[in-house]
Design an enzyme around this catalytic site. Structure first.
Site, PDB file in Angstrom:
ATOM      1  N   GLU A   1      -5.005  -7.044  14.503  1.00 37.49           N
ATOM      2  CA  GLU A   1      -4.505  -5.702  14.153  1.00 37.49           C
ATOM      3  C   GLU A   1      -5.673  -4.714  14.245  1.00 37.49           C
ATOM      4  O   GLU A   1      -5.482  -3.537  14.550  1.00 37.49           O
ATOM      5  CB  GLU A   1      -3.885  -5.694  12.750  1.00 37.49           C
ATOM      6  CG  GLU A   1      -2.945  -4.522  12.535  1.00 37.49           C
ATOM      7  CD  GLU A   1      -2.077  -4.644  11.291  1.00 37.49           C
ATOM      8  OE1 GLU A   1      -0.848  -4.865  11.414  1.00 37.49           O
ATOM      9  OE2 GLU A   1      -2.619  -4.517  10.178  1.00 37.49           O
TER      10      GLU A   1
ATOM     11  N   HIS B   1      -5.548 -33.705  16.698  1.00 41.29           N
ATOM     12  CA  HIS B   1      -4.435 -34.536  17.163  1.00 41.29           C
ATOM     13  C   HIS B   1      -3.320 -33.682  17.742  1.00 41.29           C
ATOM     14  O   HIS B   1      -2.183 -34.138  17.856  1.00 41.29           O
ATOM     15  CB  HIS B   1      -3.918 -35.403  16.012  1.00 41.29           C
ATOM     16  CG  HIS B   1      -4.965 -36.362  15.544  1.00 41.29           C
ATOM     17  ND1 HIS B   1      -5.125 -37.612  16.093  1.00 41.29           N
ATOM     18  CD2 HIS B   1      -5.954 -36.213  14.633  1.00 41.29           C
ATOM     19  CE1 HIS B   1      -6.151 -38.208  15.508  1.00 41.29           C
ATOM     20  NE2 HIS B   1      -6.678 -37.378  14.621  1.00 41.29           N
TER      21      HIS B   1
ATOM     22  N   LYS C   1       9.116  -1.011  14.500  1.00 38.59           N
ATOM     23  CA  LYS C   1       9.693  -0.658  13.191  1.00 38.59           C
ATOM     24  C   LYS C   1      10.751   0.428  13.365  1.00 38.59           C
ATOM     25  O   LYS C   1      11.840   0.356  12.802  1.00 38.59           O
ATOM     26  CB  LYS C   1       8.596  -0.072  12.279  1.00 38.59           C
ATOM     27  CG  LYS C   1       7.683  -1.075  11.623  1.00 38.59           C
ATOM     28  CD  LYS C   1       6.823  -0.318  10.583  1.00 38.59           C
ATOM     29  CE  LYS C   1       5.601  -1.110  10.184  1.00 38.59           C
ATOM     30  NZ  LYS C   1       4.669  -0.346   9.352  1.00 38.59           N
TER      31      LYS C   1
ATOM     32  N   GLY D   1      -4.873  -2.075   4.927  1.00 37.34           N
ATOM     33  CA  GLY D   1      -4.090  -3.218   4.447  1.00 37.34           C
ATOM     34  C   GLY D   1      -4.782  -4.547   4.694  1.00 37.34           C
ATOM     35  O   GLY D   1      -4.879  -5.401   3.816  1.00 37.34           O
ATOM     36  N   ARG D   2      -5.295  -4.739   5.912  1.00 39.22           N
ATOM     37  CA  ARG D   2      -5.912  -6.030   6.252  1.00 39.22           C
ATOM     38  C   ARG D   2      -7.298  -6.200   5.654  1.00 39.22           C
ATOM     39  O   ARG D   2      -7.932  -7.235   5.833  1.00 39.22           O
ATOM     40  CB  ARG D   2      -5.924  -6.219   7.763  1.00 39.22           C
ATOM     41  CG  ARG D   2      -6.597  -5.089   8.527  1.00 39.22           C
ATOM     42  CD  ARG D   2      -6.267  -5.158  10.007  1.00 39.22           C
ATOM     43  NE  ARG D   2      -6.766  -4.035  10.774  1.00 39.22           N
ATOM     44  CZ  ARG D   2      -6.115  -2.880  10.929  1.00 39.22           C
ATOM     45  NH1 ARG D   2      -4.940  -2.707  10.345  1.00 39.22           N
ATOM     46  NH2 ARG D   2      -6.633  -1.921  11.662  1.00 39.22           N
TER      47      ARG D   2
ATOM     48  N   GLU E   1      10.386  -4.653   4.748  1.00 42.21           N
ATOM     49  CA  GLU E   1      10.482  -6.045   4.284  1.00 42.21           C
ATOM     50  C   GLU E   1      10.223  -6.139   2.785  1.00 42.21           C
ATOM     51  O   GLU E   1      10.976  -6.759   2.031  1.00 42.21           O
ATOM     52  CB  GLU E   1       9.459  -6.939   5.014  1.00 42.21           C
ATOM     53  CG  GLU E   1       9.722  -7.146   6.489  1.00 42.21           C
ATOM     54  CD  GLU E   1       9.068  -6.089   7.371  1.00 42.21           C
ATOM     55  OE1 GLU E   1       8.772  -4.979   6.861  1.00 42.21           O
ATOM     56  OE2 GLU E   1       8.868  -6.371   8.569  1.00 42.21           O
TER      57      GLU E   1
ATOM     58  N   LYS F   1       0.839  -1.197   0.000  1.00 42.01           N
ATOM     59  CA  LYS F   1       0.000   0.000   0.000  1.00 42.01           C
ATOM     60  C   LYS F   1       0.881   1.257   0.000  1.00 42.01           C
ATOM     61  O   LYS F   1       0.713   2.157  -0.789  1.00 42.01           O
ATOM     62  CB  LYS F   1      -0.928  -0.038   1.221  1.00 42.01           C
ATOM     63  CG  LYS F   1      -1.851   1.135   1.312  1.00 42.01           C
ATOM     64  CD  LYS F   1      -2.812   1.004   2.485  1.00 42.01           C
ATOM     65  CE  LYS F   1      -3.562   2.301   2.711  1.00 42.01           C
ATOM     66  NZ  LYS F   1      -4.511   2.250   3.817  1.00 42.01           N
TER      67      LYS F   1
HETATM   68  O1  F6P Z   1       2.143  -4.224   9.909  1.00 38.72           O
HETATM   69  C1  F6P Z   1       1.644  -2.969   9.629  1.00 38.72           C
HETATM   70  C2  F6P Z   1       1.136  -2.837   8.233  1.00 38.72           C
HETATM   71  O2  F6P Z   1       0.975  -1.481   8.007  1.00 38.72           O
HETATM   72  C3  F6P Z   1      -0.149  -3.610   7.946  1.00 38.72           C
HETATM   73  O3  F6P Z   1      -1.266  -2.960   8.407  1.00 38.72           O
HETATM   74  C4  F6P Z   1      -0.074  -3.725   6.474  1.00 38.72           C
HETATM   75  O4  F6P Z   1      -0.975  -4.681   5.992  1.00 38.72           O
HETATM   76  C5  F6P Z   1       1.372  -4.116   6.303  1.00 38.72           C
HETATM   77  O5  F6P Z   1       2.064  -3.335   7.269  1.00 38.72           O
HETATM   78  C6  F6P Z   1       1.953  -3.900   4.940  1.00 38.72           C
HETATM   79  O6  F6P Z   1       1.898  -2.563   4.536  1.00 38.72           O
HETATM   80  P1  F6P Z   1       2.130  -2.139   3.039  1.00 38.72           P
HETATM   81  O7  F6P Z   1       1.045  -2.755   2.204  1.00 38.72           O
HETATM   82  O8  F6P Z   1       2.068  -0.649   3.032  1.00 38.72           O
HETATM   83  O9  F6P Z   1       3.472  -2.640   2.610  1.00 38.72           O
END
Ligand code: F6P
Length: 545
Positions: free
Chosen positions: A357, A388, A508, A271-272, A215, A209
């Site tokens: 979240e 199990h 972060k 995002g979620r 990452e 987003k």
């Molecule tokens: O972990 C925080 C967060 O902002 C989530 O809400 C989101 O889904 C994820 O990081 C990834 O964010 P982006 O789509 O901006 O890379």
């Protein structure tokens, strides 16, 4: 504006507290014994989803009181505000409009004076055109070969929804294509995802987003380097092998992806809550535009159900209220989600972000610290595997763990007796949890006295059973929206903001400060606590040895 009354001082809450004092210990055996019609009566059905909630520790009065609480807390008013595009995510001053992502063409949802639905459909059309070209082989890699592998790079909502949907809809997917998902900053994730792939046949979707997530950007740069190495350093070739899904055109361009190959979405999609936006591009590539649209239609049907059905027949409202009942009046900390459907193996992981979240918040909308629990811990595994492993604790442990069983009448791959045996297990588990086995019953089986306590099942462990016909794209949409709106209902009762996630920021920021301390050649001056300083020094020493 009048201040919102504190949740625990609401008459509806107090009524529930005294009701709990009266019926909280009543055993499901008694509730069923007193009312032979309970099993056939306490259920709700909509859109092909049957919710049996009779095995909950509730009476008709409980439901009435929970509905009263929902009304008092303004669940309907808050829901309507969301659907109307009001900026209910107050800490980020944003509308919350994932429901617009699945609104039919021609619908009107206005944000800041602009109808957002045409742009949603323009993006869907662009995604569909692109997907058709890739799936048919018309879109070619830089050597002229067709794309056979798709690697989605993203994390959190930009990963969990796409992976979950890919696994859930694998039955409907194009088998001549391979789909991989890279999320973790741990290099092993990327290395394993591309190890056996031919770069000339691989398409990377960089999904983020913000397009700034550490990452995702680190993995995207590694993917670019891997691709360039494998294709003789031809930078021009990148355009055929990298597309982006983002709200941030400037960062996409900076990374080197042409915005013609970018699929956009908007700040009003959390995002979620984004698996049905362009973030679902990998899902569309896997199952095709028609199946993706069928999934969106399922989402939309559940949206309409949530928006219009009376609260007492409203599936997400009922599920949300039941979880509040256990969380706040019984002190239950978790909810287990147990899909008896292998294709839903990533559904619990997906729900973890959606639920935790969203509702892991300690202050109310007006910034006051809550004096009640919020945010149940959601977890689970597909049945029968869980039976199990951790079911022992659910059956005989000391904690109360309400369960959501999810099952389908028809198997996608009917093989011999498998499906009836699978269904027998899900029905049996709900029955065993509710009714257990008394000491008398255990004794009557000839069990030695000393062994009896070990073999007693207390029962009175609540569960919902969700039974649907079969797992289609439309049904997946309905199920995800069911939980999205269940989360909304909980958040509305708890009077929290279910749509921000400030809690992920501190870690972060600290990681950003630590990275140069780990990478620097000279011994850096460390200003952390003594534990963090010590472990950083140890890491630096060992890595140099
Ligand atoms: O972990 C925080 C967060 O902002 C989530 O809400 C989101 O889904 C994820 O990081 C990834 O964010 P982006 O789509 O901006 O890379």
């Amino acid at each position: 504006m009048a201040a919102t009354p504190a949740l625990k001082s609401r008459p509806a809450w107090k009524a529930l507290a005294s009701h709990h004092a009266k019926i909280g210990k009543t055993h499901l055996r008694e509730l069923f014994g007193d009312d032979p019609k309970r099993g056939a009566r306490m259920n709700a059905e909509a859109l092909g989803i049957f919710l049996d909630y009779s095995k909950n520790r509730i009476t008709d009065e409980t439901l009435k009181l929970l509905i009263r609480l929902a009304k008092a807390c303004g669940v309907e008013r808050k829901r309507d505000a969301m659907f109307e595009g009001k900026k209910i995510n107050i800490t980020e001053n944003r509308a919350v409009l994932h429901v617009a992502l699945r609104a039919p063409r021609g619908a009107k949802i206005v944000v800041d004076g602009k109808n957002v639905v045409p742009a949603v459909h323009a993006t869907l059309d662009k995604m569909a055109k692109f997907s058709d070209r890739v799936r048919s082989g018309q879109w070619k890699g830089h050597t002229g070969r067709r794309i056979k592998n798709v690697v989605n790079i993203g994390i959190g909502g930009s990963d969990l929804g796409p992976v979950m949907a890919y696994e859930a809809l694998r039955y409907y997917s194009k088998r001549s294509m391979t789909f991989r998902f890279v999320s973790n900053i741990d290099g092993n994730d990327f290395a394993e995802a591309v190890k056996d792939l031919d770069a000339a046949e691989t398409l990377f979707i960089v999904s983020s987003k913000t397009f700034t997530t550490l990452e995702t950007m680190t993995n995207a740069h590694s993917a670019r380097a891997w691709f360039l190495k494998a294709s003789g350093g031809k930078t021009a070739a990148v355009a055929k092998h990298f597309v982006a899904v983002s709200t941030n055109a400037a960062e996409v361009t900076k990374f080197g992806i042409d915005t013609a190959n970018m699929f956009g979405f908007w700040d009003w999609v959390g995002g979620r809550y984004s698996m049905d936006s362009a973030i679902g591009l990998s899902s569309m590539l896997a199952v095709g535009p028609d199946n993706f649209r069928a999934m969106l239609d399922g989402f939309h049907q559940m949206d309409e159900h949530f928006r219009t059905a009376p609260l007492e027949k409203n599936l997400p409202v009922l599920m949300g209220l039941l979880s509040v009942w256990y969380s706040n009046f019984f002190g239950a900390q978790t909810v287990a989600v147990l899909p008896y459907e292998q294709y839903l193996k990533r559904f619990p992981a997906y729900l973890q972000q959606l639920t935790m979240e969203s509702n892991g918040k300690h202050v109310t909308l007006d910034g006051k610290t809550v004096n009640y629990d919020t945010g149940s811990i959601y977890w689970g595994e597909p049945g029968t595997n869980g039976q199990h492993s951790f079911y022992q604790l659910i059956h005989q442990g000391t904690r109360l763990i309400p369960c959501d069983f999810i099952a389908f009448v028809k198997a996608l791959n009917p093989i011999g007796r498998h499906h009836d045996i699978l269904m027998a297990n899900v029905f049996a588990q709900a029955e065993a949890l509710a009714f257990g086995k008394t000491a008398e019953q255990v004794r009557a089986e000839g069990t030695a006295d000393w062994l009896v306590p070990h073999r007693v099942f207390e029962g009175n462990r609540p569960s919902n059973t969700i039974l649907a016909d079969n797992l289609t794209p439309g049904m997946l949409g309905k199920l995800v929206a069911l939980y999205e709106h269940c989360v909304f209902t909980q958040g509305a009762i708890w009077n929290i903001n279910s749509f921000d996630q400030w809690g992920v920021e501190l870690g972060k920021a600290l990681a950003q400060a630590i990275i140069p301390e780990l990478e620097s050649k000279d011994s850096p001056k460390l200003r952390h606590d003594s534990s963090t300083n010590h472990i950083i020094r140890r890491y630096r020493k060992l890595k140099a040895s």
